[in-house]
Design an enzyme around this catalytic site. Structure first.
Site, mmCIF file in Angstrom:
data_model
loop_
_atom_site.group_PDB
_atom_site.id
_atom_site.type_symbol
_atom_site.label_atom_id
_atom_site.label_comp_id
_atom_site.label_asym_id
_atom_site.label_seq_id
_atom_site.Cartn_x
_atom_site.Cartn_y
_atom_site.Cartn_z
ATOM 1 N N SER A 134 0.640 -1.265 0.214
ATOM 2 C CA SER A 134 0.309 -0.330 0.056
ATOM 3 C C SER A 134 0.404 0.788 0.129
ATOM 4 C CB SER A 134 -0.637 0.310 1.159
ATOM 5 O OG SER A 134 -1.421 1.411 1.630
ATOM 6 N N TYR A 147 -3.154 -1.420 9.929
ATOM 7 C CA TYR A 147 -3.107 -1.849 8.555
ATOM 8 C C TYR A 147 -1.302 -1.268 8.400
ATOM 9 C CZ TYR A 147 -3.596 -1.891 3.620
ATOM 10 O OH TYR A 147 -3.921 -1.765 2.091
#
Length: 240
Positions: A134, A147
């Site tokens: 990400s 996350y």
């Protein structure tokens, strides 16, 4: 990599970015195997012509289940895409069970699957491992500490893995998406979001061109600014 005629395994391939990657690889002539947890999305994937395997990759048993199901198969592309947010907001208690599940799915599962499939990948004429991290692996946001931590860990692992496999037939790619319109982001993150189809197209292009990284969409700008001022990017992204 020449995609036509290759066999790809896409984790989390029954919806979102994973499903779009699977569709685009199939359109380019690959045989695609997807895995997921829900029988309804697995059935939908099968209706599109994918081989679909049910496996819960948030634990080691699920990783073994998937590896065992494909033990006699030749895999050319391992695409570690499955993930979950594991988020908790300001003032909310940290759900330790959810945290452990997110850490395993986002970080441990790719490592386990690489461990299971790497010997076979090494035997192929050319092979690729794609780890989907990400843009938040570069700089975290306050709203997603679990996350962000898992994706940063996977980014670090991917960089080391690429170096270790540099003289082999296995090419290692890190894909860094921006905020993408998927089930995981709906209701959690507002604002402009990249479509899963467009995101997948950039990842598949990285596979076809043997790129070391796929900096997808706005992550290209993030990387450029980070190269100038990491501190500025951290200040911006922590409030994102």
């Amino acid at each position: 990599m020449k995609i036509t005629g290759k066999t790809a395994l896409v984790t989390g391939g029954t919806d979102g970015i994973g499903l779009e990657i699977a569709r685009q690889l199939m359109a380019k002539g690959a045989s695609v195997i997807v895995c997921g947890r829900r029988e309804d999305t697995l059935a939908s994937a099968r209706s599109e012509g994918f081989e679909a395997i049910q496996a819960d990759l948030s634990n080691a048993v699920g990783c073994v289940t998937l590896a065992t199901a494909l033990a006699d198969r030749s895999i050319d592309m391992l695409i570690n895409n499955a993930g979950m947010s594991g988020n908790f907001g300001p003032g909310e208690p940290l759900d330790l069970a959810l945290t452990d599940q997110a850490i395993f799915l986002n970080l441990n599962a790719p490592l386990h699957l690489i461990g299971h499939f790497l010997p076979g990948l090494m035997q192929r004429p050319e092979a690729v491992i794609v780890n989907v991290t990400s843009g938040l692996a570069i700089a975290p946001r306050a709203g997603g500490p679990v996350y962000c931590a898992t994706k940063a860990g996977l980014r670090s692992f991917t960089q080391s893995l690429r170096h270790n496999l540099r003289d082999t037939n296995v090419h290692v790619i890190e894909a860094l998406p921006p905020v993408v319109d998927t089930a995981m982001t709906r209701g959690r993150i507002n604002g402009n979001k990249m479509s899963a189809k467009q995101c997948a197209a950039e990842i598949v292009d990285a596979i076809a061109t043997n790129a070391p990284e796929a900096n997808v969409g706005m992550v290209k700008i993030l990387r450029m600014i980070y190269s100038i001022s990491p501190a500025l990017v951290r200040r911006i992204m922590i409030k994102f």
